[in-house]
Design a protein around this motif. Structure first.
Motif, PDB file in Angstrom:
ATOM      1  N   SER A   1       0.835  -1.193   0.000  1.00 17.30           N
ATOM      2  CA  SER A   1       0.000   0.000   0.000  1.00 17.30           C
ATOM      3  C   SER A   1       0.874   1.249   0.000  1.00 17.30           C
ATOM      4  CB  SER A   1      -0.925   0.015   1.220  1.00 17.30           C
ATOM      5  OG  SER A   1      -1.804  -1.084   1.207  1.00 17.30           O
ATOM      6  N   LEU A   2       0.252   2.377  -0.285  1.00 14.13           N
ATOM      7  CA  LEU A   2       0.910   3.665  -0.216  1.00 14.13           C
ATOM      8  C   LEU A   2       0.468   4.366   1.062  1.00 14.13           C
ATOM      9  CD1 LEU A   2       0.238   4.616  -3.933  1.00 14.13           C
ATOM     10  CD2 LEU A   2       2.428   3.892  -2.975  1.00 14.13           C
ATOM     11  N   ALA A   3       1.405   5.032   1.718  1.00 10.85           N
ATOM     12  CA  ALA A   3       1.088   5.712   2.976  1.00 10.85           C
ATOM     13  C   ALA A   3      -0.103   6.644   2.775  1.00 10.85           C
ATOM     14  CB  ALA A   3       2.300   6.490   3.466  1.00 10.85           C
ATOM     15  N   ALA A   4      -1.144   6.435   3.575  1.00 11.05           N
ATOM     16  CA  ALA A   4      -2.391   7.190   3.422  1.00 11.05           C
ATOM     17  C   ALA A   4      -2.631   8.029   4.672  1.00 11.05           C
ATOM     18  CB  ALA A   4      -3.561   6.240   3.178  1.00 11.05           C
ATOM     19  N   PRO A   5      -2.446   9.335   4.581  1.00 14.68           N
ATOM     20  CA  PRO A   5      -2.643  10.201   5.755  1.00 14.68           C
ATOM     21  C   PRO A   5      -4.114  10.549   5.961  1.00 14.68           C
ATOM     22  CG  PRO A   5      -1.898  11.521   3.895  1.00 14.68           C
ATOM     23  CD  PRO A   5      -1.947  10.089   3.411  1.00 14.68           C
TER      24      PRO A   5
ATOM     25  N   LEU B   1       1.911  17.191   2.831  1.00 14.08           N
ATOM     26  CA  LEU B   1       0.564  17.086   2.283  1.00 14.08           C
ATOM     27  C   LEU B   1      -0.088  18.446   2.353  1.00 14.08           C
ATOM     28  CD1 LEU B   1      -1.880  15.088   1.461  1.00 14.08           C
ATOM     29  CD2 LEU B   1      -2.508  15.251   3.886  1.00 14.08           C
ATOM     30  N   GLN B   2      -0.788  18.821   1.296  1.00 12.00           N
ATOM     31  CA  GLN B   2      -1.520  20.076   1.316  1.00 12.00           C
ATOM     32  C   GLN B   2      -2.789  19.912   2.137  1.00 12.00           C
ATOM     33  OE1 GLN B   2      -2.254  21.167  -2.725  1.00 12.00           O
ATOM     34  NE2 GLN B   2      -0.137  21.743  -3.134  1.00 12.00           N
ATOM     35  N   ALA B   3      -3.129  20.923   2.930  1.00 10.76           N
ATOM     36  CA  ALA B   3      -4.331  20.886   3.757  1.00 10.76           C
ATOM     37  C   ALA B   3      -5.555  20.629   2.885  1.00 10.76           C
ATOM     38  CB  ALA B   3      -4.499  22.202   4.520  1.00 10.76           C
TER      39      ALA B   3
ATOM     40  N   ALA C   1      -0.357   8.111  -4.299  1.00 13.83           N
ATOM     41  CA  ALA C   1       0.622   8.495  -3.291  1.00 13.83           C
ATOM     42  C   ALA C   1       0.328   9.939  -2.897  1.00 13.83           C
ATOM     43  CB  ALA C   1       2.035   8.360  -3.845  1.00 13.83           C
ATOM     44  N   ALA C   2      -0.079  10.138  -1.647  1.00 16.90           N
ATOM     45  CA  ALA C   2      -0.495  11.473  -1.209  1.00 16.90           C
ATOM     46  C   ALA C   2       0.659  12.264  -0.606  1.00 16.90           C
ATOM     47  CB  ALA C   2      -1.629  11.352  -0.190  1.00 16.90           C
TER      48      ALA C   2
END
Length: 511
Positions: free
Chosen positions: A411-415, A431-433, A448-449
């Motif tokens: 998986s890709l890191a998901a915030p 990450l942009q708000a 990918a965020a």
């Protein structure tokens, strides 16, 4: 907040009293009859193949089409008489078909997530347009983390449930005024958003009814296919919460909490016995607790294992890569087939950064113990976590090929909003708000965020494809898969189907 109301709610985790279910106090103080609402618990139509089912950890389209059981919807449905659960993505229901089903109900409760929220809110608007009188609400981590923003996003939404929402849903469905229900945020007659006091956590998990009867009544269990589980399978929770503090993990930081509250072994085995007697087609039971094998829980784990052995049931569970050999042995001797293990990374500093509470040397020893005992492992890994570099990506790929789980998921890191990782990402400019909804694209494929000064999100995204290729396109692994396929026609069919979907996934990622 009203401390008395919060304290009073601690008794509301059990069934409502008859008076609470059938009467409320009117404006003149007189008792007024309350009419129960015919209730639909819904996983709304979404992306083609979107694996965002209620209870899903990975709310995105996966490499291979798969769906988890909507346990988080089935549990409140088990508390509400004459309710129904509809899982539109798993049943391949269109928007029009789902709207037609919803017309028979007065209350629709939709499970939502950050990636699926825009389409879920849009479906709520379609419900209201089709039937202006229907009450529509949301449950799930997204609704809990941002109840105000969720309600403001669409006037079609009448309420959202916060915290554990089982008994909150029961009270709404019973017809109680929304103002009297703890754990609820709602839109009042003046279009104001009102936040009621929080609902206390459920302490006696044995008070909750079984979910398996709801599965049998409302779901087509053959639609729930997970490549590494026998088909058909059933997944259950034997408890809620997780003592681990992993910074990326959504449910323990939102709905479930960090205290692990469990059902008794007797209660769990009683539900599995019901499944064996009433759903004989089920070939495997998956215990889907965040960490079923928590070190505080090992005597109970062994008791459940022995009960499963007495029933002759095959089972799997989630596990941390630190279960002692002796416990693993008891589990294996009593029907355990597979463990789903979150390794996350092959770099110890990254594991420290995300508060995994684990080292790679412990994970290696655990994996070797499982191999000696004949326990299969589906290993999960995450790329793009804090501290990730080009070098650590290669290190994790090398680690995965070295320990060689039976199958893997990358998986890709998901915030997700509500997690420590999300806060870190905003604070550090990774990450942009308000950009968390870019966790998936318009086709439901995970993106990918996170992006770092030394490592772009594009590099992280394409590293996932390289990871899969390096792991699976090895002579040793190819022979393992072929040998497994030769064991039975059913396994041959499964692996061929998965192979077609997997190669499609790789081609899409390379594009």
């Amino acid at each position: 907040m009203d401390g008395d109301r919060i304290s009073a709610d601690r008794g509301s985790t059990g069934p409502l009293s008859p008076d609470a279910q059938t009467h409320s106090e009117g404006v003149d103080g007189a008792s007024q009859p309350v009419k129960p609402l015919k209730t639909l618990f819904l996983q709304a139509p979404s992306f083609d193949g979107f694996d965002g089912g209620a209870g899903s950890r990975y709310q995105a389209k996966r490499e291979i089409r798969s769906f988890w059981f909507p346990t988080w919807l089935a549990q409140p449905a088990a508390l509400v008489p004459n309710s129904r659960v509809v899982d539109a993505p798993a049943d391949d229901l269109t928007v029009e078909q789902t709207l037609a089903i919803a017309r028979d109900f007065e209350l629709v409760i939709i499970h939502t997530s950050t990636p699926s929220f825009p389409t879920d809110a849009r479906f709520a608007e379609l419900l209201k347009s089709d039937n202006p009188q229907v009450k529509v609400g949301l449950v799930g981590a997204k609704a809990m983390v941002d109840p105000e923003g969720s309600l403001r996003a669409s006037r079609a939404l009448d309420f959202v449930c916060r915290e554990e929402f089982d008994y909150t849903c029961k009270e709404i469905a019973s017809g109680r005024p929304l103002a009297d229900i703890n754990g609820l945020s709602y839109r009042d007659a003046e279009d104001r958003v009102v936040h009621n006091p929080p609902r206390a956590m459920i302490e006696n998990m044995d008070d909750l009814p079984f979910v398996a009867p709801v599965y049998r009544r409302d779901l087509k269990i053959e639609n729930y296919f997970i490549g590494y589980l026998k088909h058909p399978y059933v997944s259950l929770y034997t408890g809620r919460g997780c003592r681990s503090k992993c910074t990326f993990c959504l449910w323990p930081q939102t709905v479930g909490g960090h205290r692990y509250r469990v059902r008794s072994a007797t209660n769990v085995i009683a539900e599995v016995k019901w499944i064996k007697e009433n759903m004989p087609e089920v070939k495997e039971v998956m215990f889907d607790d965040d960490t079923f094998t928590d070190s505080s829980n090992l005597p109970r784990v062994e008791a459940i294992a022995r009960g499963m052995g007495e029933l002759g049931m095959t089972w799997s569970c989630n596990a941390k890569a630190n279960v002692p050999y002796n416990t693993l042995k008891v589990m294996k001797e009593n029907g355990l087939r597979l463990l789903l293990v979150g390794y996350e990374s092959g770099d110890d500093q990254i594991l420290h950064n995300i508060k995994k509470g684990l080292r790679t040397d412990i994970a290696r020893r655990f994996t070797e113990d499982c191999r000696r005992l004949g326990i299969l492992i589906h290993g999960t890994f995450i790329l793009g976590l804090p501290g990730e570099t080009r070098e650590t990506i290669q290190k994790t790929i090398a680690f995965a090929t070295e320990i060689n789980p039976h199958t893997i998921q990358v998986s890709l890191a998901a915030p997700y909003p509500g997690t420590t990782l999300y806060k870190q990402a905003l604070e550090n400019g990774w990450l942009q708000a308000n950009n968390a909804q870019s966790l998936v694209n318009d086709r439901g494929v995970q993106l990918a965020a996170l992006s770092y000064p030394h490592l772009s999100k594009e590099e992280i995204f394409h590293a996932m494809e390289a990871f899969y290729r390096r792991f699976y396109f090895r002579p040793r692994k190819i022979w393992e898969i072929v040998r497994e396929m030769l064991t039975s026609p059913q396994m041959m069919k499964r692996r061929l189907r998965e192979g077609v979907e997997f190669f499609r996934f790789l081609r899409a990622h390379a594009a």
